[in-house]
Design an enzyme around this catalytic site. Structure first.
Site, PDB file in Angstrom:
ATOM      1  CB  CYS A   1      -0.876   0.012   1.230  1.00 27.74           C
ATOM      2  SG  CYS A   1      -1.744  -1.548   1.476  1.00 27.74           S
TER       3      CYS A   1
ATOM      4  NE  ARG B   1       4.517   1.419  -1.547  1.00 27.38           N
ATOM      5  CZ  ARG B   1       5.669   0.835  -1.243  1.00 27.38           C
ATOM      6  NH1 ARG B   1       6.711   1.063  -1.987  1.00 27.38           N
ATOM      7  NH2 ARG B   1       5.772   0.060  -0.194  1.00 27.38           N
TER       8      ARG B   1
ATOM      9  CD1 TRP C   1      -2.882  -4.595  -4.560  1.00 32.79           C
ATOM     10  CD2 TRP C   1      -2.226  -5.989  -2.933  1.00 32.79           C
ATOM     11  NE1 TRP C   1      -2.723  -5.841  -5.103  1.00 32.79           N
ATOM     12  CE2 TRP C   1      -2.329  -6.720  -4.137  1.00 32.79           C
ATOM     13  CE3 TRP C   1      -1.843  -6.670  -1.778  1.00 32.79           C
ATOM     14  CZ2 TRP C   1      -2.051  -8.078  -4.230  1.00 32.79           C
ATOM     15  CZ3 TRP C   1      -1.558  -8.026  -1.864  1.00 32.79           C
ATOM     16  CH2 TRP C   1      -1.661  -8.711  -3.082  1.00 32.79           C
TER      17      TRP C   1
ATOM     18  CG  ASN D   1       1.725   0.940   3.724  1.00 37.06           C
ATOM     19  OD1 ASN D   1       0.545   1.227   3.628  1.00 37.06           O
ATOM     20  ND2 ASN D   1       2.670   1.518   2.997  1.00 37.06           N
ATOM     21  N   GLY D   2       1.407  -3.048   5.769  1.00 36.13           N
ATOM     22  CA  GLY D   2       1.952  -4.247   6.411  1.00 36.13           C
ATOM     23  C   GLY D   2       0.845  -5.124   6.955  1.00 36.13           C
TER      24      GLY D   2
ATOM     25  CD  GLU E   1      11.122 -11.324 -16.867  1.00 34.24           C
ATOM     26  OE1 GLU E   1      10.874 -12.124 -15.958  1.00 34.24           O
ATOM     27  OE2 GLU E   1      10.717 -10.147 -16.852  1.00 34.24           O
TER      28      GLU E   1
ATOM     29  CE  LYS F   1       7.892  -8.861 -17.126  1.00 30.89           C
ATOM     30  NZ  LYS F   1       8.596  -8.383 -16.047  1.00 30.89           N
TER      31      LYS F   1
ATOM     32  CD  GLU G   1       4.267  -8.864 -14.127  1.00 28.39           C
ATOM     33  OE1 GLU G   1       5.151  -9.023 -15.010  1.00 28.39           O
ATOM     34  OE2 GLU G   1       4.511  -8.334 -13.057  1.00 28.39           O
TER      35      GLU G   1
ATOM     36  CG  HIS H   1       9.234 -35.662 -22.593  1.00 30.22           C
ATOM     37  ND1 HIS H   1       9.445 -37.013 -22.764  1.00 30.22           N
ATOM     38  CD2 HIS H   1      10.342 -35.049 -23.063  1.00 30.22           C
ATOM     39  CE1 HIS H   1      10.653 -37.201 -23.290  1.00 30.22           C
ATOM     40  NE2 HIS H   1      11.216 -36.018 -23.479  1.00 30.22           N
TER      41      HIS H   1
ATOM     42  CE  LYS I   1       8.134  -1.889  -9.786  1.00 31.37           C
ATOM     43  NZ  LYS I   1       8.454  -2.747 -10.937  1.00 31.37           N
TER      44      LYS I   1
HETATM   45  O1  M6R Z   1      10.903  -6.110  -5.838  1.00 30.57           O
HETATM   46  P1  M6R Z   1      11.317  -7.491  -6.235  1.00 30.57           P
HETATM   47  O2  M6R Z   1      12.297  -7.513  -7.345  1.00 30.57           O
HETATM   48  O3  M6R Z   1      11.792  -8.314  -5.061  1.00 30.57           O
HETATM   49  O4  M6R Z   1       9.984  -8.169  -6.757  1.00 30.57           O
HETATM   50  C1  M6R Z   1       9.946  -9.515  -7.107  1.00 30.57           C
HETATM   51  C2  M6R Z   1       8.713  -9.825  -7.912  1.00 30.57           C
HETATM   52  O5  M6R Z   1       7.560  -9.540  -7.179  1.00 30.57           O
HETATM   53  C3  M6R Z   1       8.663  -9.040  -9.223  1.00 30.57           C
HETATM   54  O6  M6R Z   1       9.797  -9.268 -10.002  1.00 30.57           O
HETATM   55  C4  M6R Z   1       7.415  -9.417 -10.034  1.00 30.57           C
HETATM   56  O7  M6R Z   1       7.507 -10.722 -10.494  1.00 30.57           O
HETATM   57  C5  M6R Z   1       7.255  -8.407 -11.173  1.00 30.57           C
HETATM   58  N1  M6R Z   1       5.941  -7.886 -11.165  1.00 30.57           N
HETATM   59  C6  M6R Z   1       7.533  -8.973 -12.506  1.00 30.57           C
HETATM   60  O8  M6R Z   1       7.350  -8.075 -13.538  1.00 30.57           O
END
Ligand code: M6R
Length: 608
Positions: free
Chosen positions: A2, A27, A74, A100-101, A482, A486, A489, A505, A603
């Site tokens: 958050c 965030r 969030w 937050n937390g 990766e 992406k 996501e 397989h 994020k």
């Molecule tokens: O802040 P961090 O690099 O530790 O975050 C790790 C993952 O949450 C982050 O890489 C996530 O997978 C991204 N949204 C990918 O684009």
């Protein structure tokens, strides 16, 4: 996860809070709220959904206020809704708090408070804080925070206002980031934020709060105490980020802007560590003696983990020692075999990812040494690791990580070459070849970025794809992982990454005309093998896009080839990922998705 903003001063408080929250919305963005303090009361305004809804709601509100707190949420405890949005009030509406937390013992505390007559109106863990502040408050807000810090467990960044203390704002933190911005000289104002961009427009001088510190802000002063009430003398940190670097800079999305920043990112990440005249690699904060260790673990989450896999591949190839990799959420519960001869490398953009933080804490408990590869300076992982290498990507706002990944991979390149040199396993000629190749990467990324329209046209052709596979062998497979993440996501398309040789397989059963296969064909020893796997999927009717190096003929597989410039074998991963980012970006935008704020994601994942 958050976002928090707090302000005390003579500006329009509502505007400062909304403006700050807009910089933190990435965030966490399911709901938002602000609290404004006037002479005799505190008023709270909240909305479910995006910040612009809240801004509309308070458009006509014009309260004479000189202090306020704001929050973007969030959801963790309780669904996203107006009532669950922060700030939260105590029963008499004389104390407002944002958090937050996660308060881990909130249920226990809630039950006790209910027995004492407190009524709960939200499903949040944060509401226990509002009632605890009420319970412990006897006219001294700082003492109240000290008292509640002894009864709450978990992670928290808290910002609170008390109606009885008209000109003081309070904050406290543990395991969740919080900074205090010092107003410019004579400005008579001070700020609180969970992240730098929220207050960058107003100040570049910040105090980075440590765990168990309490900040007390008046218009004129900032005083920081520990939770025993002792005043602390804290240094000011000067922020070097510009507002421009934290904003979109003319691009339609932060993600696009951040992709285009990558040539710069690479230069910044190499800067000071490798240059034309270098005969070795130097890390400013990491004087680690690699020969102390007999085992290396790499831990991270999501995209950062994929960067770690590239590191594993390279170190193993160059140094011939096994590297263990684990996603942080597995590592922390695996009872990993580590000791004082182990180096645990944690990779994280935010430096706040809860599982990665827990992983390094576990590593430290077991006497391993920890090395953080971190983007956000002053973040928890940055502070807690024994050594750190900063990725120098600058603020990354889009939820989908692009330039931070590139910077992480560059750090992996540097680290693997560094280890190989330290172990006398790299000859001067090889070092020079690698050095020249690394120094060219920045301009080569520019060349790949220039193919943006071409890549967009390819995506248009396959926009109706229902399943997208990313396949490769060796390091190309790690790149494929990766690409697939992406796409999932931000395009919300079902996608998988697979080792090309594994398709037959099982997953080959899914190959049909609505399946798109992106083949990463770069590992020179395995090109023919991956090509034959691509022919197998082509024979089943799947569509194919290939990412490969200039000069290689793929015409027997597909016309849709995205070429990257030639580089040394070790460095293809960073170049091959740029088209993958573009593919995901254009799938997402052509499908009409909110690229910068994809659904269900945040994020910085500061909860487990
Ligand atoms: O802040 P961090 O690099 O530790 O975050 C790790 C993952 O949450 C982050 O890489 C996530 O997978 C991204 N949204 C990918 O684009």
């Amino acid at each position: 996860m958050c976002g928090i903003v707090g302000y005390i001063g003579n500006r329009d408080v509502k505007e400062v809070l909304l403006n700050g929250l807009s910089k933190l919305e990435y965030r966490g963005y399911d709901s938002a709220g602000i609290a404004l303090k006037t002479d005799d009361e505190i008023s709270i305004f909240k909305e479910n959904g995006r910040l612009d809804k809240l801004a509309k709601k308070v458009e006509k509100i014009n309260l004479p206020s000189q202090m306020g707190i704001g929050h973007t949420r969030w959801a963790t405890h309780g669904k996203p809704s107006e009532i669950n949005a922060h700030p939260h009030f105590n029963k008499n509406k004389t104390i407002a708090v944002v958090h937050n937390g996660i308060i881990e013992n909130y249920l226990e505390l809630k039950n006790e408070l209910i027995k004492e007559g407190y009524k709960f109106i939200t499903e949040t863990d944060t509401e226990v804080l509002a009632h605890l502040l009420d319970k412990y408050y006897e006219g001294d807000a700082k003492k109240t925070l000290m008292d509640i810090s002894k009864v709450i467990r978990g992670s928290y960044a808290i910002c609170a206002m008390f109606n009885d203390e008209a000109d003081t704002l309070y904050c406290m933190k543990k395991d969740s980031p919080l900074i205090i911005g010092k107003g410019e000289k004579d400005a008579k104002e001070n700020f609180i934020a969970s992240d730098i961009p929220a207050i960058l427009e107003y100040t570049k001088e910040v105090y980075i709060l440590e765990d168990n510190e309490i900040g007390v802000l008046t218009k004129k002063d900032v005083t920081i105490y520990d939770t025993l009430g002792n005043e602390k003398d804290k240094p000011i940190t000067k922020v070097t980020w510009t507002m421009e670097s934290a904003e979109k800079g003319g691009y339609e999305h932060y993600m696009l802007k951040e992709m285009h920043e990558q040539p710069h990112t690479v230069r910044d990440t190499l800067n000071g560590r490798l240059s034309n005249s270098s005969d070795n690699i130097t890390f400013e904060n990491a004087n680690l003696d690699i020969n102390e260790f007999n085992k290396i673990y790499i831990v991270a989450c999501g995209t950062a983990f994929h960067a770690g896999l590239i590191g594993k591949y390279l170190i193993e190839k160059l140094v011939r020692i096994p590297i263990f990799t684990d996603v942080s959420s597995e590592f922390r519960y695996r009872d990993p075999i580590i000791d004082d001869k182990t180096l645990v490398i944690a990779i994280s953009q935010s430096g706040e990812t809860a599982d990665t933080l827990a992983a390094i804490r576990l590593a430290k408990e077991r006497k391993a040494k920890t090395l953080g590869i971190v983007n956000v300076i002053g973040s928890s992982i940055d502070r807690e690791c024994d050594y750190t290498i900063h990725t120098c990507a600058g603020p990354e706002i889009a939820v989908a990580s692009t330039k931070a990944y590139t910077a992480q991979v560059i750090c992996m390149y540097l680290l693997s070459v560094y280890i190989a040199k330290e172990k006398n396993l790299m000859q001067e000629d090889d070092f020079n070849t690698f050095k020249c190749a690394m120094l060219k990467l920045s301009s080569q990324i520019e060349e790949v970025l220039a193919k943006e329209d071409y890549i967009k046209d390819i995506v248009k052709k396959y926009i109706k794809a229902k399943n997208v596979f990313y396949i490769g062998r060796g390091m190309d497979y790690y790149v494929a992982k990766e690409g697939s993440l992406k796409l999932k996501e931000i395009a919300y398309l079902h996608s998988e990454s697979y080792q090309a040789g594994e398709l037959k397989h099982g997953p080959i059963a899914l190959m049909e005309s609505a399946t798109l296969v992106v083949g990463i064909v770069l590992d020179e020893d395995l090109i023919e093998k991956t090509k034959s796997n691509l022919k197998e999927v082509k024979a089943r009717g799947a569509k194919i896009v290939v990412i490969t190096e200039e000069g290689l003929d793929m015409s027997d597989i597909t016309d849709d080839v995205i070429y990257i410039p030639k580089t040394e074998w070790a460095f293809t991963s960073v170049l091959a990922n740029i088209p993958q980012q573009m593919i995901a970006y254009y799938f997402a935008t052509l499908l009409g998705n909110d690229v910068d704020k994809p659904r269900n994601l945040a994020k910085s994942v500061t909860v487990e």
